[in-house]
Write an enzyme that holds these catalytic residues in place. Sequence first.
Site, PDB file in Angstrom:
ATOM      1  N   HIS A   1      31.448  43.563  47.647  1.00 25.52           N
ATOM      2  CA  HIS A   1      31.991  43.634  48.660  1.00 25.52           C
ATOM      3  C   HIS A   1      33.693  43.686  49.179  1.00 25.52           C
ATOM      4  O   HIS A   1      33.946  44.074  49.583  1.00 25.52           O
ATOM      5  CB  HIS A   1      30.802  43.684  50.122  1.00 25.52           C
ATOM      6  CG  HIS A   1      30.979  41.983  50.137  1.00 25.52           C
ATOM      7  ND1 HIS A   1      29.981  41.541  49.957  1.00 25.52           N
ATOM      8  CD2 HIS A   1      32.357  41.628  50.902  1.00 25.52           C
ATOM      9  CE1 HIS A   1      30.820  40.310  50.080  1.00 25.52           C
ATOM     10  NE2 HIS A   1      31.461  40.224  50.901  1.00 25.52           N
TER      11      HIS A   1
ATOM     12  N   SER B   1      32.642  34.834  49.204  1.00 23.58           N
ATOM     13  CA  SER B   1      31.887  35.534  49.151  1.00 23.58           C
ATOM     14  C   SER B   1      32.010  35.628  47.437  1.00 23.58           C
ATOM     15  O   SER B   1      33.663  36.346  47.136  1.00 23.58           O
ATOM     16  CB  SER B   1      31.938  37.536  49.078  1.00 23.58           C
ATOM     17  OG  SER B   1      31.137  37.235  50.527  1.00 23.58           O
TER      18      SER B   1
ATOM     19  N   ASP C   1      24.988  42.968  44.498  1.00 19.57           N
ATOM     20  CA  ASP C   1      27.025  42.618  45.278  1.00 19.57           C
ATOM     21  C   ASP C   1      27.481  42.426  44.091  1.00 19.57           C
ATOM     22  O   ASP C   1      28.040  41.508  44.163  1.00 19.57           O
ATOM     23  CB  ASP C   1      26.648  41.786  46.440  1.00 19.57           C
ATOM     24  CG  ASP C   1      28.032  42.541  47.634  1.00 19.57           C
ATOM     25  OD1 ASP C   1      28.716  42.839  46.964  1.00 19.57           O
ATOM     26  OD2 ASP C   1      27.761  41.821  48.941  1.00 19.57           O
TER      27      ASP C   1
END
Length: 249
Positions: A66, A167, A97
């Site tokens: 993402h 992230s 992810d």
Amino acid sequence: MRVFLTPFLLLAFLTLPLAAQNNHVLIAEQNAPAVVAINVVKNDGSTFTGTGFVLTPDGLIATSRHVAENALYMNITFNNGAVSGEAVSVAAAGNVDLALLKINARNLPYVTLGNSDTVLPGQNITVIGNPRRLQNTISSGLISQVRKKSDGVIWHQISAPISPSSSGSPVFNAQGEVISVAFASYKGEGNQNLNFAVPSNYLTELATAAGYVLPGAKAGAAPSEEATNPFIAHLQKSWQILKRLFQKI
């Protein structure tokens, strides 16, 4: 022989707290140069910062999918302040992810991937990330649980604090190997350190499918004697600490 072993073993036990603390310090010293900030301009003109880490000396970088999705432009900032040219997305996983980016580079510091199939709840971990764009922030915690989703995908639940811009942060085991990649948190009142990471073996599979060979990857490897025998692991770590102390005298 007994005269030599007795003081050595005594020192090993006395340095247990120091060894636990020193693990995080050593992991940070050895791996922080390979952890990067990923600066993204999205297609809608918004900006985004994530975290990534270098997998190969020639500039293959892992991050969360993402982070790189819908990117118009990306570049990389290293912990010494150097900024790369444009980063290009070269692969993304469909069911987890994860994504791979590539920059043109040579002789970069890089991490070693561990075998995430051997991860167990209760393991100590170290995370290096960029929470709120505070680059190379070190946090620690545990593997809280290894969870299997209904679709068969494995997640690592971790207790190390994770914040926005983290992230893609690498999660290291006690041997300094990346065993997962942080990507999400449960937010909301009353939730504390309910964070999740993608096991590193998915990353190894993604890189292999994309045609990249990762130096030192241990996916599918049998656990080492050090990993299965904590006493031997502690003795080796204690000896490493002694050597570091002697070098400073």
